[in-house]
Scaffold this motif. Structure first.
Motif, PDB file in Angstrom:
ATOM      1  N   THR A 115     -10.947  -7.513  10.218  1.00  0.00           N
ATOM      2  CA  THR A 115     -10.434  -6.486  11.035  1.00  0.00           C
ATOM      3  C   THR A 115     -10.344  -5.484  10.664  1.00  0.00           C
ATOM      4  O   THR A 115      -9.873  -5.196   9.491  1.00  0.00           O
ATOM      5  N   LEU A 116     -10.606  -4.419  11.456  1.00  0.00           N
ATOM      6  CA  LEU A 116     -10.239  -3.164  11.350  1.00  0.00           C
ATOM      7  C   LEU A 116      -9.233  -2.503  12.373  1.00  0.00           C
ATOM      8  O   LEU A 116      -9.541  -2.834  13.529  1.00  0.00           O
ATOM      9  N   LEU A 117      -8.509  -1.700  12.063  1.00  0.00           N
ATOM     10  CA  LEU A 117      -7.388  -1.339  12.872  1.00  0.00           C
ATOM     11  C   LEU A 117      -7.227   0.403  12.876  1.00  0.00           C
ATOM     12  O   LEU A 117      -7.552   0.894  11.970  1.00  0.00           O
ATOM     13  N   SER A 118      -7.005   0.935  14.099  1.00  0.00           N
ATOM     14  CA  SER A 118      -7.001   2.293  14.353  1.00  0.00           C
ATOM     15  C   SER A 118      -5.653   2.788  14.320  1.00  0.00           C
ATOM     16  O   SER A 118      -4.840   2.421  15.059  1.00  0.00           O
ATOM     17  N   ASP A 119      -5.522   3.689  13.511  1.00  0.00           N
ATOM     18  CA  ASP A 119      -4.120   4.269  13.105  1.00  0.00           C
ATOM     19  C   ASP A 119      -4.187   5.771  13.463  1.00  0.00           C
ATOM     20  O   ASP A 119      -3.982   6.565  12.504  1.00  0.00           O
ATOM     21  N   SER A 120      -4.725   5.876  14.582  1.00  0.00           N
ATOM     22  CA  SER A 120      -4.966   7.603  14.996  1.00  0.00           C
ATOM     23  C   SER A 120      -3.795   8.513  14.812  1.00  0.00           C
ATOM     24  O   SER A 120      -4.019   9.403  14.427  1.00  0.00           O
ATOM     25  N   ASP A 121      -2.746   8.272  15.083  1.00  0.00           N
ATOM     26  CA  ASP A 121      -1.686   9.084  15.020  1.00  0.00           C
ATOM     27  C   ASP A 121      -1.032   8.865  13.750  1.00  0.00           C
ATOM     28  O   ASP A 121       0.021   9.538  13.263  1.00  0.00           O
ATOM     29  N   HIS A 122      -1.362   8.078  12.719  1.00  0.00           N
ATOM     30  CA  HIS A 122      -1.135   7.946  11.341  1.00  0.00           C
ATOM     31  C   HIS A 122       0.238   7.445  10.996  1.00  0.00           C
ATOM     32  O   HIS A 122       0.896   7.817   9.957  1.00  0.00           O
ATOM     33  N   GLN A 123       0.922   6.881  12.022  1.00  0.00           N
ATOM     34  CA  GLN A 123       2.226   6.348  11.931  1.00  0.00           C
ATOM     35  C   GLN A 123       2.373   5.207  10.934  1.00  0.00           C
ATOM     36  O   GLN A 123       3.371   5.086  10.035  1.00  0.00           O
ATOM     37  N   VAL A 124       1.333   4.120  11.119  1.00  0.00           N
ATOM     38  CA  VAL A 124       1.519   3.373  10.013  1.00  0.00           C
ATOM     39  C   VAL A 124       1.355   3.671   8.618  1.00  0.00           C
ATOM     40  O   VAL A 124       1.779   3.182   7.544  1.00  0.00           O
ATOM     41  N   SER A 125       0.178   4.524   8.543  1.00  0.00           N
ATOM     42  CA  SER A 125      -0.033   5.094   7.224  1.00  0.00           C
ATOM     43  C   SER A 125       1.002   5.800   6.654  1.00  0.00           C
ATOM     44  O   SER A 125       1.476   5.626   5.206  1.00  0.00           O
ATOM     45  N   GLU A 126       1.648   6.600   7.358  1.00  0.00           N
ATOM     46  CA  GLU A 126       3.126   7.186   7.002  1.00  0.00           C
ATOM     47  C   GLU A 126       4.132   6.019   6.453  1.00  0.00           C
ATOM     48  O   GLU A 126       4.823   6.468   5.596  1.00  0.00           O
ATOM     49  N   ALA A 127       4.413   5.084   7.211  1.00  0.00           N
ATOM     50  CA  ALA A 127       5.222   4.108   6.982  1.00  0.00           C
ATOM     51  C   ALA A 127       5.071   3.541   5.731  1.00  0.00           C
ATOM     52  O   ALA A 127       6.171   3.086   4.846  1.00  0.00           O
ATOM     53  N   TYR A 128       3.847   3.370   5.303  1.00  0.00           N
ATOM     54  CA  TYR A 128       3.528   2.573   3.942  1.00  0.00           C
ATOM     55  C   TYR A 128       3.275   3.593   3.005  1.00  0.00           C
ATOM     56  O   TYR A 128       3.093   3.380   1.750  1.00  0.00           O
ATOM     57  N   GLY A 129       3.273   4.939   3.104  1.00  0.00           N
ATOM     58  CA  GLY A 129       3.327   6.035   2.290  1.00  0.00           C
ATOM     59  C   GLY A 129       1.692   6.246   1.778  1.00  0.00           C
ATOM     60  O   GLY A 129       1.600   7.031   0.873  1.00  0.00           O
ATOM     61  N   SER A 130       0.943   5.871   2.550  1.00  0.00           N
ATOM     62  CA  SER A 130      -0.482   6.232   2.338  1.00  0.00           C
ATOM     63  C   SER A 130      -1.007   7.460   2.992  1.00  0.00           C
ATOM     64  O   SER A 130      -2.085   8.062   2.938  1.00  0.00           O
ATOM     65  N   TRP A 131       0.015   8.206   3.921  1.00  0.00           N
ATOM     66  CA  TRP A 131      -0.610   9.479   4.200  1.00  0.00           C
ATOM     67  C   TRP A 131       0.082  10.515   3.427  1.00  0.00           C
ATOM     68  O   TRP A 131       1.377  10.369   3.324  1.00  0.00           O
ATOM     69  N   GLN A 132      -0.771  11.072   2.862  1.00  0.00           N
ATOM     70  CA  GLN A 132      -0.184  12.227   1.516  1.00  0.00           C
ATOM     71  C   GLN A 132      -1.243  13.787   1.645  1.00  0.00           C
ATOM     72  O   GLN A 132      -2.040  13.537   2.355  1.00  0.00           O
ATOM     73  N   LYS A 133      -0.390  14.345   1.024  1.00  0.00           N
ATOM     74  CA  LYS A 133      -1.341  15.578   1.053  1.00  0.00           C
ATOM     75  C   LYS A 133      -2.240  15.447  -0.158  1.00  0.00           C
ATOM     76  O   LYS A 133      -2.051  14.885  -1.283  1.00  0.00           O
ATOM     77  N   LYS A 134      -3.490  15.801   0.081  1.00  0.00           N
ATOM     78  CA  LYS A 134      -4.681  15.603  -0.734  1.00  0.00           C
ATOM     79  C   LYS A 134      -5.315  17.186  -0.969  1.00  0.00           C
ATOM     80  O   LYS A 134      -5.107  18.059  -0.017  1.00  0.00           O
ATOM     81  N   LYS A 135      -5.982  17.354  -1.906  1.00  0.00           N
ATOM     82  CA  LYS A 135      -6.772  18.624  -2.151  1.00  0.00           C
ATOM     83  C   LYS A 135      -8.478  18.154  -2.698  1.00  0.00           C
ATOM     84  O   LYS A 135      -8.483  17.082  -2.795  1.00  0.00           O
TER      85      LYS A 135
END
Length: 155
Positions: free
Chosen positions: A88-108
């Motif tokens: 299964t692949l899931l779409s987190d288009s608003d990145h709320q789940v990624s944020e909840a898990y700490g995977s949405w971060q500042k990148k360079k």
């Protein structure tokens, strides 16, 4: 980023089949939840194909593999079809789940800073607790390492 022993935040996201999928729906199974930046890119394709190639081994250990990225469901569908992905692949288009898990971060990248997915993997046990976290995944050998952890600690 979340840590081992914490309760995994529940969520509901759209799958490649267009269905709502909730983490809580997998209670009684282990879950390998992996966050990746983007469909069809080299590293993400390698990681997805590695999970595809090992998926039946995970299933034999009562473990469900789920991939999450901000890509839309339609792009996930093309990714699944092109590479014969069997999980299964899931779409987190608003990145709320990624944020909840700490995977949405500042990148360079090339001197530019932006927010995005940091490749990370969480193993969630049958009771919904996080058993293991890989916070900054290097693709080569990662799926084998995840499988060994599940086999040794959760089977």
């Amino acid at each position: 980023m979340l840590k081992a022993e914490e309760t995994a935040p529940d969520f509901t996201l759209k799958s490649t089949e267009g269905k709502d999928v909730s983490l809580s729906g997998f209670r009684g199974k282990n879950v390998v939840l992996y966050f990746y930046p983007k469909d069809m890119t080299p590293g993400c394709t390698t990681e997805a194909c590695d999970f595809r190639d090992q998926n039946s081994l995970f299933e034999n250990l009562n473990t469900k593999v789920i991939g999450i990225s901000p890509d839309p469901v339609e792009k996930h569908q093309k990714f699944v079809e092109k590479h014969g992905l069997s999980f299964t692949l899931l779409s987190d288009s608003d990145h709320q789940v990624s944020e909840a898990y700490g995977s949405w971060q500042k990148k360079k990248n090339f001197g530019k800073e932006y927010m995005g997915i940091v490749r990370s993997t969480f193993i969630i046990d049958k009771e919904g607790k996080i058993a293991k976290v890989w916070p900054k995944v290097k693709v080569n050998g990662h799926v084998e390492e995840v499988f060994q952890f599940v086999k040794e600690h959760l089977s």
